[in-house]
Design a protein around this motif. Structure first.
Motif, PDB file in Angstrom:
ATOM      1  N   ASP A  67       0.859  -1.094   0.022  1.00 23.70           N
ATOM      2  CA  ASP A  67      -0.075  -0.027  -0.063  1.00 23.70           C
ATOM      3  C   ASP A  67       0.991   1.195  -0.092  1.00 23.70           C
ATOM      4  OD1 ASP A  67       0.107   1.176   3.060  1.00 23.70           O
ATOM      5  OD2 ASP A  67       0.145  -1.022   3.040  1.00 23.70           O
ATOM      6  N   LEU A 118      -8.239  -7.248   9.924  1.00 22.45           N
ATOM      7  CA  LEU A 118      -8.419  -5.919   9.807  1.00 22.45           C
ATOM      8  C   LEU A 118      -8.507  -5.478   8.130  1.00 22.45           C
ATOM      9  CD1 LEU A 118      -5.421  -4.814  12.056  1.00 22.45           C
ATOM     10  CD2 LEU A 118      -7.812  -4.545  12.605  1.00 22.45           C
ATOM     11  N   SER A 119      -8.067  -6.199   7.333  1.00 22.35           N
ATOM     12  CA  SER A 119      -8.121  -5.889   5.744  1.00 22.35           C
ATOM     13  C   SER A 119      -9.596  -6.185   5.577  1.00 22.35           C
ATOM     14  CB  SER A 119      -7.143  -6.929   4.905  1.00 22.35           C
ATOM     15  OG  SER A 119      -7.456  -6.769   3.586  1.00 22.35           O
ATOM     16  N   VAL A 175     -12.311  -5.999   7.318  1.00 25.54           N
ATOM     17  CA  VAL A 175     -13.039  -4.802   8.045  1.00 25.54           C
ATOM     18  C   VAL A 175     -12.926  -3.663   7.296  1.00 25.54           C
ATOM     19  CG1 VAL A 175     -13.176  -3.224  10.028  1.00 25.54           C
ATOM     20  CG2 VAL A 175     -12.937  -5.655  10.275  1.00 25.54           C
ATOM     21  N   ARG A 176     -11.817  -3.233   6.811  1.00 23.47           N
ATOM     22  CA  ARG A 176     -11.665  -1.970   5.887  1.00 23.47           C
ATOM     23  C   ARG A 176     -12.389  -2.175   4.545  1.00 23.47           C
ATOM     24  NH1 ARG A 176      -6.055  -2.547   7.754  1.00 23.47           N
ATOM     25  NH2 ARG A 176      -5.597  -3.714   5.546  1.00 23.47           N
ATOM     26  N   ARG A 177     -12.275  -3.379   3.844  1.00 29.05           N
ATOM     27  CA  ARG A 177     -12.797  -3.741   2.707  1.00 29.05           C
ATOM     28  C   ARG A 177     -14.380  -4.335   2.426  1.00 29.05           C
ATOM     29  NH1 ARG A 177     -10.513  -7.905   0.113  1.00 29.05           N
ATOM     30  NH2 ARG A 177      -9.651  -8.940   1.984  1.00 29.05           N
ATOM     31  N   GLU A 182      -8.878  -6.393  -2.656  1.00 24.11           N
ATOM     32  CA  GLU A 182      -7.475  -5.800  -2.137  1.00 24.11           C
ATOM     33  C   GLU A 182      -6.572  -5.323  -3.080  1.00 24.11           C
ATOM     34  OE1 GLU A 182      -5.279  -7.265   2.042  1.00 24.11           O
ATOM     35  OE2 GLU A 182      -5.753  -8.652   0.619  1.00 24.11           O
TER      36      GLU A 182
END
Length: 276
Positions: A20, A67-68, A70-72, A195
């Motif tokens: 990222d 966590l990924s 949750v973000r996506r 992602e």
């Protein structure tokens, strides 16, 4: 083909890494602070530390994936269903029994149905003619589940989506199965955005290090790219004696080590005294 320079570690074919933008920027800053052309050596040091100190790698990967996700996560969408009062009461009672919501039960029903639709045409057509649907129920479902239901229903006519939804719900009532497990594993599932790691850089890896990464990936259920990103995060969190480690990574030859290290120290001194 593997190439090497005198005094430098042999490096293999380049591997394309993706990060990222924020992580790539932080790695660039750390590498720049160590000297010119240090990015590749920094990444290799990070990966060597990971394969030689793999403690808690599995837990870190699971946390990063959580966590990924949750973000996506894509928000749920609302559906309004018309049902007969008796069916509404059954679903409400089932939700109370399992201390959950009707929406969660509906998501499980759709998931099960989409995994094994079976022969649904005639039950759906009968549902479309059903009368006495006087109760309205609002539920939250994943957008992809709604789209798949509407697509399956559309094979046999128009405006049959809600009828097929009721088919899925009645199947759940007829065969509840292991709802306790499904409420833990299926109901929380969300549609995810892809992602994307837009920052790309090529880093050369020698074969032993590459093989060690692949071996660790196989043991923890991961892949090389994911482990490299974890290694980068770990070195950013705890760099330790990173300058010495990067220098050792670069200056391999014992014969030339003193000369190369002295030249490196002189270059660093000049860089630090130059005005911004």
């Amino acid at each position: 083909m593997t190439e090497s320079r005198p005094g430098r570690i042999p490096v293999g074919d380049p591997i394309a890494l993706r990060f990222d933008p924020e992580t790539k920027h932080r790695l660039d800053e750390m590498a720049e602070g160590l000297g010119p052309r240090r990015f590749g050596a920094l990444i290799r040091v990070a990966c060597r530390r990971l394969v030689t100190q793999p403690k808690a790698v599995r837990n870190r990967l699971e946390e990063a994936r959580r966590l990924s996700a949750v973000r996506r996560a894509i928000p749920l969408v609302m559906l309004t269903l018309k049902l007969e009062p008796d069916t509404v009461q059954k679903f409400t009672a089932l939700a109370v029994e399992y201390d959950t919501t009707v929406s969660a039960l509906v998501r499980i029903a759709l998931h099960r149905f989409l995994e094994t639709p079976g022969r649904y045409k005639h039950p759906m057509l009968r549902e479309a003619e059903w009368t006495g649907l006087s109760e309205k129920v609002e539920v939250m479902v994943n957008p992809s589940a709604k789209q798949q239901i509407w697509r399956l229903a559309g094979r046999h006519g128009t405006s049959l989506g809600t009828a097929l939804l009721r088919v899925a719900l009645r199947r759940l009532l007829d065969k509840p199965g292991d709802l306790a497990t499904d409420l833990e594993t299926i109901a929380p599932l969300r549609d995810l955005r892809p992602e994307i790691f837009p920052a790309r850089v090529n880093v050369h890896f020698d074969a032993p290090l590459r093989d060690s990464l692949d071996g660790l990936a196989a043991r923890v259920g991961s892949d090389r790219a994911e482990l490299m990103r974890l290694a980068a995060e770990r070195v950013l969190e705890a760099p330790g004696m990173i300058e010495q480690a990067v220098n050792r990574e670069i200056f391999r030859s014992e014969k030339n080590r003193a000369h190369l290290m002295a030249r490196h120290v002189r270059r660093q001194a000049r860089r630090r005294t130059q005005p911004d």
